[in-house]
Design a protein around this motif. Structure first.
Motif, PDB file in Angstrom:
ATOM      1  N   ASP A  52       1.433   0.987  -5.771  1.00  0.00           N
ATOM      2  CA  ASP A  52       2.592   1.703  -6.281  1.00  0.00           C
ATOM      3  C   ASP A  52       2.560   1.593  -7.805  1.00  0.00           C
ATOM      4  N   SER A  53       2.662   2.718  -8.492  1.00  0.00           N
ATOM      5  CA  SER A  53       2.490   2.714  -9.949  1.00  0.00           C
ATOM      6  C   SER A  53       3.548   1.867 -10.659  1.00  0.00           C
ATOM      7  N   THR A  90     -14.584   6.114  -2.996  1.00  0.00           N
ATOM      8  CA  THR A  90     -13.247   6.099  -3.586  1.00  0.00           C
ATOM      9  C   THR A  90     -12.965   4.747  -4.229  1.00  0.00           C
ATOM     10  N   LEU A  99     -12.153   3.959  -8.223  1.00  0.00           N
ATOM     11  CA  LEU A  99     -10.897   3.353  -8.655  1.00  0.00           C
ATOM     12  C   LEU A  99     -11.085   2.018  -9.377  1.00  0.00           C
ATOM     13  N   ASN A 153       0.867  -1.174   0.000  1.00  0.00           N
ATOM     14  CA  ASN A 153       0.000   0.000   0.000  1.00  0.00           C
ATOM     15  C   ASN A 153       0.906   1.227   0.000  1.00  0.00           C
ATOM     16  N   TYR A 184      -6.036   2.971   0.204  1.00  0.00           N
ATOM     17  CA  TYR A 184      -4.955   2.164  -0.368  1.00  0.00           C
ATOM     18  C   TYR A 184      -4.626   2.696  -1.756  1.00  0.00           C
ATOM     19  N   GLU A 185      -3.382   2.482  -2.122  1.00  0.00           N
ATOM     20  CA  GLU A 185      -2.923   2.895  -3.442  1.00  0.00           C
ATOM     21  C   GLU A 185      -1.821   1.940  -3.874  1.00  0.00           C
ATOM     22  N   ALA A 226       0.204   4.211  -0.149  1.00  0.00           N
ATOM     23  CA  ALA A 226      -0.332   5.304   0.664  1.00  0.00           C
ATOM     24  C   ALA A 226       0.027   5.113   2.135  1.00  0.00           C
TER      25      ALA A 226
END
Length: 152
Positions: A56-57, A91, A95, A45, A53-54, A47
């Protein structure tokens, strides 16, 4: 309906508990067009947040390259909620970009006791999210996924 094997289910729950109080996230890949969640990929995560949560690109790009090379697609996209029920937030819905994926949410809000024990229950629920519409679906946890027949 999402059909998932016990080992993958247990690994997703363990990941959610391990990352608590931050949200955990990951993908379960499977053969393209199969709807078979076969290969668990725990993600970090990026973030580092208990409420968001995000992926990682760079990690996500690498995962999609790997899935493409293996003729796989994301069958399950999962993350945890640490203080709320296992239901997609606005959110989460915004997403959701994989119309064929099962979106699994695991709530760890009730699994930790005052003494720090994490043996309490978790909520494990699955949804389809298409064009902003959320539909809950049944989850069947099986000992093992049935073998697929290979063409002769």
């Amino acid at each position: 309906m999402l059909t998932i094997d016990r080992a993958t289910y247990d690994a997703i729950v363990a990941h959610a508990k391990r990352d608590h109080p931050d949200e955990a996230c990951g993908v379960v890949a499977g053969p393209e067009g199969s709807d078979r969640p076969e290969r668990l990929v725990e993600m970090v995560n990026a973030a580092g947040s208990p409420t968001f949560y995000e992926f990682d690109s760079t990690d996500l790009f690498q995962l999609y390259k790997e899935m493409d090379a293996r003729d796989e697609e994301p069958v399950v996209v999962y993350h945890s909620h640490t203080a709320t029920e296992a239901y997609p937030s606005r959110t989460d819905v915004g997403l959701a970009s994989e119309p064929n994926a099962h979106y699994v949410l695991v709530s760890t809000r009730d699994c930790f006791t005052d003494d720090g024990n994490n043996d309490g229950p978790v909520e494990f629920r699955s949804y389809r999210i298409v064009d902003g519409e959320v539909t809950e679906e049944e989850v069947a946890v099986v000992d093992a996924l049935p073998r697929t027949s290979q063409p002769a």
